[in-house]
Design a protein around this motif. Structure first.
Motif, PDB file in Angstrom:
ATOM      1  N   ILE A 100       0.837  -1.204   0.000  1.00 29.59           N
ATOM      2  CA  ILE A 100       0.000   0.000   0.000  1.00 29.59           C
ATOM      3  C   ILE A 100       0.871   1.254   0.000  1.00 29.59           C
ATOM      4  O   ILE A 100       0.631   2.200  -0.762  1.00 29.59           O
ATOM      5  N   ALA A 101       1.902   1.272   0.848  1.00 29.04           N
ATOM      6  CA  ALA A 101       2.784   2.440   0.932  1.00 29.04           C
ATOM      7  C   ALA A 101       3.498   2.699  -0.390  1.00 29.04           C
ATOM      8  O   ALA A 101       3.729   3.849  -0.768  1.00 29.04           O
ATOM      9  N   ALA A 102       3.844   1.631  -1.111  1.00 27.30           N
ATOM     10  CA  ALA A 102       4.556   1.783  -2.383  1.00 27.30           C
ATOM     11  C   ALA A 102       3.659   2.304  -3.493  1.00 27.30           C
ATOM     12  O   ALA A 102       4.131   2.990  -4.409  1.00 27.30           O
ATOM     13  N   SER A 103       2.361   2.027  -3.420  1.00 29.31           N
ATOM     14  CA  SER A 103       1.485   2.308  -4.559  1.00 29.31           C
ATOM     15  C   SER A 103       0.379   3.324  -4.278  1.00 29.31           C
ATOM     16  O   SER A 103      -0.219   3.848  -5.219  1.00 29.31           O
ATOM     17  N   PHE A 104       0.110   3.635  -3.018  1.00 27.82           N
ATOM     18  CA  PHE A 104      -0.970   4.564  -2.653  1.00 27.82           C
ATOM     19  C   PHE A 104      -0.358   5.957  -2.528  1.00 27.82           C
ATOM     20  O   PHE A 104       0.042   6.398  -1.458  1.00 27.82           O
ATOM     21  N   ALA A 105      -0.286   6.685  -3.639  1.00 25.73           N
ATOM     22  CA  ALA A 105       0.423   7.961  -3.686  1.00 25.73           C
ATOM     23  C   ALA A 105      -0.331   9.059  -2.955  1.00 25.73           C
ATOM     24  O   ALA A 105      -1.554   9.008  -2.810  1.00 25.73           O
ATOM     25  N   ASN A 106       0.415  10.047  -2.534  1.00 23.80           N
ATOM     26  CA  ASN A 106      -0.154  11.210  -1.844  1.00 23.80           C
ATOM     27  C   ASN A 106      -0.702  12.188  -2.879  1.00 23.80           C
ATOM     28  O   ASN A 106      -0.110  13.226  -3.162  1.00 23.80           O
ATOM     29  N   THR A 107      -1.843  11.855  -3.438  1.00 24.20           N
ATOM     30  CA  THR A 107      -2.412  12.650  -4.523  1.00 24.20           C
ATOM     31  C   THR A 107      -2.902  14.019  -4.061  1.00 24.20           C
ATOM     32  O   THR A 107      -2.901  14.972  -4.833  1.00 24.20           O
ATOM     33  N   ILE A 108      -3.317  14.125  -2.794  1.00 23.47           N
ATOM     34  CA  ILE A 108      -3.920  15.366  -2.311  1.00 23.47           C
ATOM     35  C   ILE A 108      -2.859  16.375  -1.884  1.00 23.47           C
ATOM     36  O   ILE A 108      -2.844  17.522  -2.336  1.00 23.47           O
ATOM     37  N   GLY A 280       1.318   8.140   0.746  1.00 23.21           N
ATOM     38  CA  GLY A 280       0.289   8.902   1.431  1.00 23.21           C
ATOM     39  C   GLY A 280       0.022   8.382   2.830  1.00 23.21           C
ATOM     40  O   GLY A 280       0.494   7.308   3.229  1.00 23.21           O
ATOM     41  N   VAL A 281      -0.742   9.142   3.574  1.00 20.39           N
ATOM     42  CA  VAL A 281      -1.002   8.821   4.972  1.00 20.39           C
ATOM     43  C   VAL A 281      -1.882   7.584   5.124  1.00 20.39           C
ATOM     44  O   VAL A 281      -1.913   6.962   6.198  1.00 20.39           O
ATOM     45  N   ASN A 282      -2.581   7.173   4.055  1.00 23.42           N
ATOM     46  CA  ASN A 282      -3.484   6.024   4.169  1.00 23.42           C
ATOM     47  C   ASN A 282      -2.749   4.752   4.579  1.00 23.42           C
ATOM     48  O   ASN A 282      -3.315   3.901   5.276  1.00 23.42           O
ATOM     49  N   ALA A 283      -1.491   4.612   4.145  1.00 19.02           N
ATOM     50  CA  ALA A 283      -0.723   3.431   4.537  1.00 19.02           C
ATOM     51  C   ALA A 283      -0.581   3.368   6.060  1.00 19.02           C
ATOM     52  O   ALA A 283      -0.719   2.293   6.672  1.00 19.02           O
ATOM     53  N   TYR A 284      -0.312   4.510   6.680  1.00 16.62           N
ATOM     54  CA  TYR A 284      -0.166   4.548   8.136  1.00 16.62           C
ATOM     55  C   TYR A 284      -1.509   4.298   8.826  1.00 16.62           C
ATOM     56  O   TYR A 284      -1.570   3.601   9.844  1.00 16.62           O
ATOM     57  N   LEU A 285      -2.585   4.844   8.265  1.00 18.43           N
ATOM     58  CA  LEU A 285      -3.907   4.628   8.862  1.00 18.43           C
ATOM     59  C   LEU A 285      -4.282   3.158   8.832  1.00 18.43           C
ATOM     60  O   LEU A 285      -4.822   2.618   9.812  1.00 18.43           O
ATOM     61  N   GLU A 294       3.312  -0.477  11.566  1.00 18.40           N
ATOM     62  CA  GLU A 294       3.246   0.958  11.861  1.00 18.40           C
ATOM     63  C   GLU A 294       4.594   1.656  11.651  1.00 18.40           C
ATOM     64  O   GLU A 294       4.662   2.744  11.075  1.00 18.40           O
ATOM     65  N   LYS A 295       5.692   1.025  12.130  1.00 13.36           N
ATOM     66  CA  LYS A 295       7.018   1.629  11.975  1.00 13.36           C
ATOM     67  C   LYS A 295       7.395   1.748  10.499  1.00 13.36           C
ATOM     68  O   LYS A 295       7.940   2.763  10.071  1.00 13.36           O
ATOM     69  N   LEU A 296       7.106   0.716   9.740  1.00 12.44           N
ATOM     70  CA  LEU A 296       7.411   0.728   8.309  1.00 12.44           C
ATOM     71  C   LEU A 296       6.632   1.835   7.606  1.00 12.44           C
ATOM     72  O   LEU A 296       7.198   2.610   6.827  1.00 12.44           O
ATOM     73  N   ALA A 297       5.337   1.943   7.871  1.00 15.73           N
ATOM     74  CA  ALA A 297       4.510   2.954   7.216  1.00 15.73           C
ATOM     75  C   ALA A 297       4.963   4.360   7.602  1.00 15.73           C
ATOM     76  O   ALA A 297       5.086   5.249   6.745  1.00 15.73           O
ATOM     77  N   SER A 298       5.232   4.568   8.904  1.00 14.33           N
ATOM     78  CA  SER A 298       5.650   5.882   9.370  1.00 14.33           C
ATOM     79  C   SER A 298       6.968   6.301   8.728  1.00 14.33           C
ATOM     80  O   SER A 298       7.102   7.418   8.208  1.00 14.33           O
ATOM     81  N   SER A 299       7.956   5.412   8.752  1.00 16.61           N
ATOM     82  CA  SER A 299       9.262   5.744   8.182  1.00 16.61           C
ATOM     83  C   SER A 299       9.179   5.960   6.677  1.00 16.61           C
ATOM     84  O   SER A 299       9.850   6.841   6.127  1.00 16.61           O
ATOM     85  N   THR A 300       8.350   5.173   6.003  1.00 14.22           N
ATOM     86  CA  THR A 300       8.226   5.306   4.551  1.00 14.22           C
ATOM     87  C   THR A 300       7.626   6.655   4.176  1.00 14.22           C
ATOM     88  O   THR A 300       8.070   7.302   3.220  1.00 14.22           O
TER      89      THR A 300
END
Length: 320
Positions: A100-108, A280-285, A294-300
């Protein structure tokens, strides 16, 4: 080069200023959250409504754009999941978070201000076509993939028989969330207005223009403030791998597919820069909700946002 400098420096200057204000406690965390909520609930929905209501898309086939973008999403998601699991012996849920973190871009927070500064309002047109189905598709698929991963992880941990994921229940929950999502409402309202064939009245056009113009600056400032919450929390090797997939590999695949499908130059540029936005933040959510990665998403999020100052400059150079 000067043009790229004029696009990138203001964008990341606002992120840095927001970070400094939050780090120095000149503004509270609650203020950052309020700004981000204003961006999501008011500024961006109004911007999307106004742009959809007035944009001229011509005869371009959106199917080619969706195929190029979401084809890249599928490839990068799979690669992120497999690589992180191989590198860190992570469980399936963490692997899904990596995808998700690799592909869910921060479009907003990143793609909108970048495209607006680089190509004006016309640059938002391909982004709008992507965003019109991006959130529903990514939310539904992400939820299903992680719930299935959680089910399989539980079976491996305690040997209990897997509990089947209810597709109907998952769809109802996600669709209920989407129905109250302000961005989705803004998109649907813009499409509905466009369907009437009416022009925006002068005062409506001016008000929506003023509100929409706050989206980019406030999004960047609040993103900078939010980075103080994420930061580096471990899983650095995996985070850099996922960030590389997000910032370099995914836009490269979109570029190749969009070129092959013959998209117009501006739509190709819009698709590539959207794909080149950081995680984007959705990966962390999702990570917090499913209590894994959580650590992976936050650091990414932190690493990819910082590195995107360089990678977006590279892509702007390539695209022109």
């Amino acid at each position: 080069m000067q043009t790229i400098f004029n696009v990138i420096v203001p964008i990341f200057s606002l992120i840095v200023i927001g970070f400094v204000f939050a780090k120095a406690r000149l503004l509270s965390e609650a203020t950052g959250e309020a700004l981000a909520r204003f961006v999501f609930v008011v500024a961006v929905p109004v911007l999307l409504f106004r742009t959809l209501a007035t944009a001229q898309f011509g005869d371009v086939n959106p199917l080619a754009l969706w195929a190029a973008y979401f084809g890249a999403v599928a490839i990068v998601w799979t690669a992120g999941t497999l690589l992180v699991r191989a590198l860190s012996d992570a469980d399936r849920r963490t692997g899904a978070i990596a995808g998700i973190a690799a592909s869910f871009a921060n479009t907003i927070f990143i793609a909108i201000p970048t495209l607006q500064r680089a190509y004006g309002d016309a640059g938002l047109e391909p982004l709008l076509v992507i965003v019109s189905i991006h959130l529903p598709v990514m939310m539904i698929v992400s939820t299903l993939v992680i719930e299935r991963a959680a089910m399989l992880d539980a079976r491996e941990t305690d040997g209990a028989p897997p509990v089947a994921v209810s597709l109907a229940a998952t769809m109802r929950r996600v669709l209920r969330n989407l129905a109250t999502n302000a961005i989705v409402i803004g998109i649907l309202a813009g499409l509905a207005w466009r369907g009437t064939g009416l022009q925006l009245e002068a005062h409506i056009d001016e008000v929506t223009g003023l509100l929409g113009s706050t989206a980019g600056p406030l999004a960047l400032f609040s993103l900078g403030m939010s980075l103080t919450r994420y930061g580096l929390r471990g899983e650095l090797v995996s985070s850099f791998v996922v960030a590389t997939l997000s910032l370099l590999v995914m836009p490269a695949i979109v570029y190749a597919l969009a070129s092959q499908f013959g998209l117009p130059p501006l739509w190709l540029k819009g698709a590539v820069l959207t794909a080149a936005a950081p995680a984007g933040v959705n990966a962390y959510l999702f990570a917090v909700h499913f209590r894994s990665g959580e650590k992976l998403a936050s650091s990414t999020i932190f690493v990819s946002t910082v590195l995107s100052a360089v990678s977006l400059s590279v892509w702007l150079t390539i695209l022109g």
